[in-house]
Design a protein around this motif. Structure first.
Motif, PDB file in Angstrom:
ATOM      1  N   ILE A 400      12.925  29.051  22.738  1.00 25.40           N
ATOM      2  CA  ILE A 400      13.976  29.917  23.338  1.00 25.40           C
ATOM      3  C   ILE A 400      14.265  29.105  24.760  1.00 25.40           C
ATOM      4  CG2 ILE A 400      13.552  31.534  22.053  1.00 25.40           C
ATOM      5  CD1 ILE A 400      11.465  32.877  24.071  1.00 25.40           C
ATOM      6  N   LEU A 401      13.124  28.339  25.434  1.00 26.84           N
ATOM      7  CA  LEU A 401      13.748  27.263  27.006  1.00 26.84           C
ATOM      8  C   LEU A 401      14.643  26.430  26.533  1.00 26.84           C
ATOM      9  CD1 LEU A 401      10.328  27.419  28.357  1.00 26.84           C
ATOM     10  CD2 LEU A 401      12.084  29.070  28.183  1.00 26.84           C
ATOM     11  N   ASP A 402      15.539  25.739  25.310  1.00 29.70           N
ATOM     12  CA  ASP A 402      16.197  24.898  25.357  1.00 29.70           C
ATOM     13  C   ASP A 402      17.171  24.824  24.813  1.00 29.70           C
ATOM     14  OD1 ASP A 402      14.107  21.945  24.824  1.00 29.70           O
ATOM     15  OD2 ASP A 402      13.842  22.454  22.966  1.00 29.70           O
ATOM     16  N   GLY A 403      17.847  24.797  25.671  1.00 29.17           N
ATOM     17  CA  GLY A 403      19.349  25.100  25.764  1.00 29.17           C
ATOM     18  C   GLY A 403      19.799  26.110  27.736  1.00 29.17           C
ATOM     19  N   ARG A 404      18.593  26.877  27.713  1.00 25.27           N
ATOM     20  CA  ARG A 404      19.054  27.941  29.145  1.00 25.27           C
ATOM     21  C   ARG A 404      18.813  27.710  29.573  1.00 25.27           C
ATOM     22  NH1 ARG A 404      15.601  32.470  27.702  1.00 25.27           N
ATOM     23  NH2 ARG A 404      17.144  33.591  28.158  1.00 25.27           N
ATOM     24  N   TYR A 405      17.348  26.957  30.237  1.00 23.27           N
ATOM     25  CA  TYR A 405      17.779  25.600  31.473  1.00 23.27           C
ATOM     26  C   TYR A 405      18.272  24.454  31.362  1.00 23.27           C
ATOM     27  CZ  TYR A 405      15.087  30.455  32.636  1.00 23.27           C
ATOM     28  OH  TYR A 405      14.882  32.018  32.096  1.00 23.27           O
ATOM     29  N   ALA A 406      18.054  24.247  32.891  1.00 23.12           N
ATOM     30  CA  ALA A 406      18.762  22.962  32.604  1.00 23.12           C
ATOM     31  C   ALA A 406      17.819  21.609  33.080  1.00 23.12           C
ATOM     32  CB  ALA A 406      19.507  22.328  33.957  1.00 23.12           C
ATOM     33  N   VAL A 407      16.594  21.003  32.147  1.00 25.62           N
ATOM     34  CA  VAL A 407      15.733  20.446  31.996  1.00 25.62           C
ATOM     35  C   VAL A 407      16.559  19.011  32.992  1.00 25.62           C
ATOM     36  CG1 VAL A 407      14.592  18.740  31.356  1.00 25.62           C
ATOM     37  CG2 VAL A 407      14.241  20.838  30.196  1.00 25.62           C
ATOM     38  N   PHE A 408      15.595  18.149  33.954  1.00 25.77           N
ATOM     39  CA  PHE A 408      16.128  17.371  34.278  1.00 25.77           C
ATOM     40  C   PHE A 408      14.972  15.972  34.443  1.00 25.77           C
ATOM     41  CE2 PHE A 408      14.952  20.154  37.871  1.00 25.77           C
ATOM     42  CZ  PHE A 408      14.641  19.280  39.238  1.00 25.77           C
ATOM     43  N   GLY A 409      14.002  15.839  33.914  1.00 22.00           N
ATOM     44  CA  GLY A 409      12.842  14.949  34.078  1.00 22.00           C
ATOM     45  C   GLY A 409      12.271  15.549  33.960  1.00 22.00           C
ATOM     46  N   TYR A 410      10.515  14.411  33.655  1.00 22.98           N
ATOM     47  CA  TYR A 410       9.659  14.272  33.083  1.00 22.98           C
ATOM     48  C   TYR A 410       8.574  13.552  34.075  1.00 22.98           C
ATOM     49  CZ  TYR A 410      11.689  15.772  28.831  1.00 22.98           C
ATOM     50  OH  TYR A 410      13.367  16.437  27.634  1.00 22.98           O
TER      51      TYR A 410
END
Length: 448
Positions: A400-410
């Motif tokens: 439920i985090l995918d598509g709701r918060y902007a990931v920008f790195g690892y």
């Protein structure tokens, strides 16, 4: 949103997704006494009513309707329970239609390695180099075999990768950007030599030498794949194009001073930021790094699920632009597999894209993303978090985090040490060590 499923039926936890930390009045309590307002709280208690007031019940009813699809995803991923416990039947009915969409999100074991996720997220389409990449990545699974028997499997992996390179070399070289051909060819030569070196490691039955060499070979493959990217692949929307943008990738080192831990005193985390899939989000962060915004800032949340920081002193919950004295906010930015450019300003569930896969998923330990206000998609500013735990509600590959918060790195080095960080540990510095030239429209003043 805070998704609740009755513990009396399924023994789930109270889940609170990462969001902006509170203003200083309540933030001081959060930091010093670990206020439950910003932590994951056990739902089970001996109280018959989980809420303390009628108004809270109404807030819950409103929130659950807004987030019905998210809860459906969580429930479906846990095995498709038909009984939603204490949820009202009306809410359960609202959730039910989303359940059939969940199965399409699960398409095999999730990829959790940050290096693999970053390689797969590059905007390239070259089957030949991917056929070299895959068997090298499979060495990780080969090493799960006990003893030196693993080396026989490793040998097969290396031979497969070497054969794929020989057969696909023309297609690989043809896929290199014209300005990067020389570098790409040089990397391919290093890769070929590396195959011979790995075979020698196998012949010597040196199991301990495999993983370091595997990492080296995959770095060469990743370099070749980056050399296939010819410029920035799309136009950023007009309303955001003058913001700081990272048109490519950058690498930063974050140095953290750890308090009260005899085993860990100082950590340096290497983080790769992906501007190909999140140029606005990554650009905003690099711009703040160059302003030394995070230097000296404390870790403000560390609850075993995420590590979070970025809330400055004062009433503002983000970065204040000196020239305007207003908080700089950035849009929610999500890149979807199969799309040529990110979606802006809306979550994937708001867009109705329930089956979509994000290019930068919350799969890896140390996934880095922007915190924001719960129901304000475009409220992110400076607060960032790193995902630590795969919980009941956030299983890798579809959560439920995918598509709701902007990931920008690892985090790609020392990510396991993130679990040792605590509230009050200090970020001594964050420095860009590669890729600063990919930042355009910087708002800071670069010293001559």
């Amino acid at each position: 949103m805070a998704a609740i499923i009755s513990c009396h039926t399924h023994s789930f936890s109270f889940f609170e997704a990462p969001r902006k930390l509170a203003t200083p009045g309540s933030r001081s309590n959060c930091i010093k006494s670990s206020s439950p307002a910003h932590r994951f709280k056990p739902l089970c208690s001996q109280k018959s009513n989980a809420f303390e007031s009628i108004s809270e019940q109404r807030d819950w009813s409103s929130s659950i309707k807004k987030g019905a699809i998210s809860i459906a995803l969580a429930v479906g991923l846990l095995g498709g329970f038909s009984d939603l416990g204490s949820l009202e039947s009306a809410n359960a009915a609202a959730i039910a239609p989303a359940l059939p969409d969940v199965s399409v999100l699960i398409s095999g074991p999730p990829i959790k390695d940050p290096g693999t996720l970053l390689r797969n997220a590059l905007p390239i389409d070259n089957k030949a180099i991917r056929e070299v990449q895959k068997p090298l990545e499979d060495i990780t699974d080969s090493l799960k075999i006990a003893g030196v028997k693993a080396l026989d499997s490793v040998e097969r992996n290396v031979r497969q990768a070497s054969r794929a390179l020989k057969e696909g070399r023309t297609m690989i070289v043809g896929g290199l950007a014209k300005s990067k051909v020389d570098d790409g060819v040089a990397l391919l030569k290093k890769l070929e030599a590396g195959f011979d070196e790995m075979m020698k490691i196998v012949e010597d039955r040196n199991r301990d030498g495999v993983a370091p060499k595997q990492k080296e070979l995959l770095n060469y493959v990743g370099g070749v794949e980056e050399d296939m990217v010819d410029g920035f692949p799309y136009e950023v929307p007009e309303e955001y194009k003058n913001m700081p943008l990272l048109k490519g990738r950058a690498t930063v080192d974050m140095k953290v001073k750890v308090k009260d831990n005899p085993n860990v005193e100082e950590c340096v985390f290497r983080i790769v930021l992906d501007g190909y899939n999140a140029p606005v989000t990554s650009g905003n962060f690099v711009d703040l790094v160059e302003r030394h915004f995070y230097d000296g800032m404390e870790i403000q949340r560390a609850d075993g699920f995420v590590v979070q920081t970025g809330d400055p002193d004062g009433p503002a919950e983000g970065f204040i632009v000196p020239s305007t004295e207003k908080v700089r906010t950035i849009p929610l930015e999500i890149m979807v597999v199969g799309e040529k450019a990110p979606f802006y300003g809306e979550t994937l569930e708001e867009l109705g894209l329930y089956k979509a896969q994000t290019k930068l998923p919350f799969n890896a330990f140390g996934t880095m993303a922007m915190a924001r206000e719960e129901f304000e998609d475009n409220s992110a500013s400076s607060q960032v978090f790193w995902l630590l735990k795969e919980s009941e509600l956030t299983p890798s590959n579809a959560n439920i985090l995918d598509g709701r918060y902007a990931v920008f790195g690892y985090v790609t080095q020392n990510e396991e040490l993130l679990a040792d960080l605590k509230v009050g540990d200090v970020i001594e510095s964050i420095q860009v060590v590669a890729g600063l030239d990919n930042l355009v429209n910087p708002s800071y003043k670069i010293a001559s």
